[in-house]
Design a protein around this motif. Structure first.
Motif, short mmCIF file in Angstrom:
data_model
loop_
_atom_site.label_atom_id
_atom_site.label_comp_id
_atom_site.label_asym_id
_atom_site.label_seq_id
_atom_site.Cartn_x
_atom_site.Cartn_y
_atom_site.Cartn_z
N GLY A 41 0.82 -1.21 0.00
CA GLY A 41 0.00 0.00 0.00
C GLY A 41 0.85 1.25 0.00
O GLY A 41 2.02 1.24 -0.43
N GLU A 42 0.27 2.32 0.50
CA GLU A 42 0.95 3.63 0.46
C GLU A 42 1.72 3.86 1.77
O GLU A 42 2.95 3.84 1.78
CB GLU A 42 -0.12 4.69 0.24
CG GLU A 42 0.41 6.08 0.08
CD GLU A 42 -0.73 7.05 -0.21
OE1 GLU A 42 -1.57 6.76 -1.08
OE2 GLU A 42 -0.78 8.10 0.46
N GLY A 43 0.99 4.08 2.83
CA GLY A 43 1.62 4.32 4.12
C GLY A 43 0.59 4.16 5.20
O GLY A 43 -0.61 4.23 4.93
N GLU A 48 -3.51 2.31 11.78
CA GLU A 48 -2.32 1.48 11.61
C GLU A 48 -1.19 1.99 12.49
O GLU A 48 -0.44 1.21 13.10
CB GLU A 48 -1.88 1.49 10.13
CG GLU A 48 -2.83 0.77 9.19
CD GLU A 48 -4.09 1.56 8.83
OE1 GLU A 48 -4.08 2.80 9.01
OE2 GLU A 48 -5.08 0.94 8.37
N PRO A 54 -0.39 -3.00 9.26
CA PRO A 54 -0.93 -2.34 8.07
C PRO A 54 -2.38 -2.72 7.79
O PRO A 54 -2.81 -3.83 8.12
CB PRO A 54 -0.03 -2.85 6.93
CG PRO A 54 0.60 -4.09 7.43
CD PRO A 54 0.64 -4.00 8.93
N PHE A 55 -3.09 -1.81 7.18
CA PHE A 55 -4.45 -2.06 6.68
C PHE A 55 -5.37 -2.69 7.74
O PHE A 55 -5.92 -3.77 7.52
CB PHE A 55 -4.41 -2.91 5.39
CG PHE A 55 -4.00 -2.09 4.19
CD1 PHE A 55 -4.91 -1.27 3.54
CD2 PHE A 55 -2.70 -2.12 3.72
CE1 PHE A 55 -4.54 -0.50 2.45
CE2 PHE A 55 -2.31 -1.34 2.64
CZ PHE A 55 -3.24 -0.54 2.00
N ASN A 82 3.67 -1.59 3.27
CA ASN A 82 3.45 -0.28 2.66
C ASN A 82 4.74 0.27 2.06
O ASN A 82 5.84 -0.16 2.42
CB ASN A 82 2.95 0.71 3.71
CG ASN A 82 1.48 0.54 4.02
OD1 ASN A 82 0.64 0.61 3.13
ND2 ASN A 82 1.15 0.29 5.28
N HIS A 159 -6.09 1.87 -4.94
CA HIS A 159 -6.01 1.82 -3.48
C HIS A 159 -7.42 1.64 -2.92
O HIS A 159 -8.36 2.27 -3.40
CB HIS A 159 -5.40 3.14 -2.96
CG HIS A 159 -4.96 3.02 -1.54
ND1 HIS A 159 -5.85 2.98 -0.50
CD2 HIS A 159 -3.72 2.89 -0.99
CE1 HIS A 159 -5.17 2.85 0.64
NE2 HIS A 159 -3.89 2.80 0.36
N1 URA Z 1 -3.58 2.89 3.61
C1 URA Z 1 -2.39 2.39 3.25
O1 URA Z 1 -1.88 2.66 2.18
N2 URA Z 1 -1.78 1.56 4.08
C2 URA Z 1 -2.29 1.20 5.26
O2 URA Z 1 -1.67 0.41 5.96
C3 URA Z 1 -3.55 1.73 5.60
C4 URA Z 1 -4.17 2.58 4.77
#
Ligand code: URA
Length: 191
Positions: A41-43, A48, A54-55, A82, A159
């Motif tokens: 993912g992004e961050g 999180e 993550p997520f 991420n 995303h």
């Molecule tokens: N969005 C993301 O890109 N990563 C995460 O861990 C949570 C939300």
């Protein structure tokens, strides 16, 4: 080479970039360390950052649901991480210098997990792993080798937060579902 657990331990004290100052926890990654399928993912967001995984927020709930519905998989069967491991302030986009500073962690994670398929979620992960400035809308719909390695397929998709914003009946939802089916087909071929 370090193990994934050793690398996570090293990253937990990371101060390589200014994101360190604002984080609660380094969100390194979670799931099966030898998974065939990896998500990038992004961050980390608010949830999180607090939970260190993550997520786990709204986007993560959607990801879990789509993973089950389209691939028949639970999240503990895959590895999730991420592009940047620390939460950008107020959930802003990660800056190029932050992505560049953090990329060695992601590259090491890919080497250690050695997945067959990497699904990138959103623009940042797709651009980093495919070494492009193109956006996910134009990249998605096919797969790519990861840096000339035909043993790892990169499948770019939207995303989940974009899918949530776009509504459950929209094109983004249909697109992410189709991309997960594509990822599943790659896994079946690689099995
Ligand atoms: N969005 C993301 O890109 N990563 C995460 O861990 C949570 C939300």
């Amino acid at each position: 080479m370090l193990t994934l657990a050793e690398l996570a331990g090293e990253a937990s004290g990371c101060t390589r970039c200014p994101l360190a100052a604002g984080r609660t926890t380094v969100v390194f990654g979670a799931g099966d360390p030898s998974a065939d399928l990896m998500f990038v993912g992004e961050g980390p967001g608010h949830d999180e950052d607090l939970q260190g995984e993550p997520f786990v927020g709204r986007s993560g709930k959607l990801l879990d649901r789509l993973l089950a519905e389209e691939m028949g998989l639970a999240r503990d069967r895959v590895y999730i991480t991420n592009t940047v491991k620390c939460r950008p302030p107020a959930n802003r986009d990660p800056l190029p210098v932050e992505v560049a500073t953090c990329r060695s962690y992601l590259e090491a994670q890919i080497e250690l997990v050695d997945p067959r398929v990497i699904v990138t979620l959103g623009n940042f992960a797709a651009r980093l792993l495919l070494d492009t400035t193109a956006g996910v809308s134009s990249l998605r719909g096919r797969s790519y080798p990861y840096r000339d390695r035909d043993t790892i397929a990169v499948v770019p998709t939207f995303h989940p937060s974009y899918v949530l914003r776009s509504g459950s009946g929209g094109e983004a939802m249909a697109g992410i579902r189709a991309d997960l089916v594509r990822a599943k087909q790659h896994l079946a071929v690689a099995a």
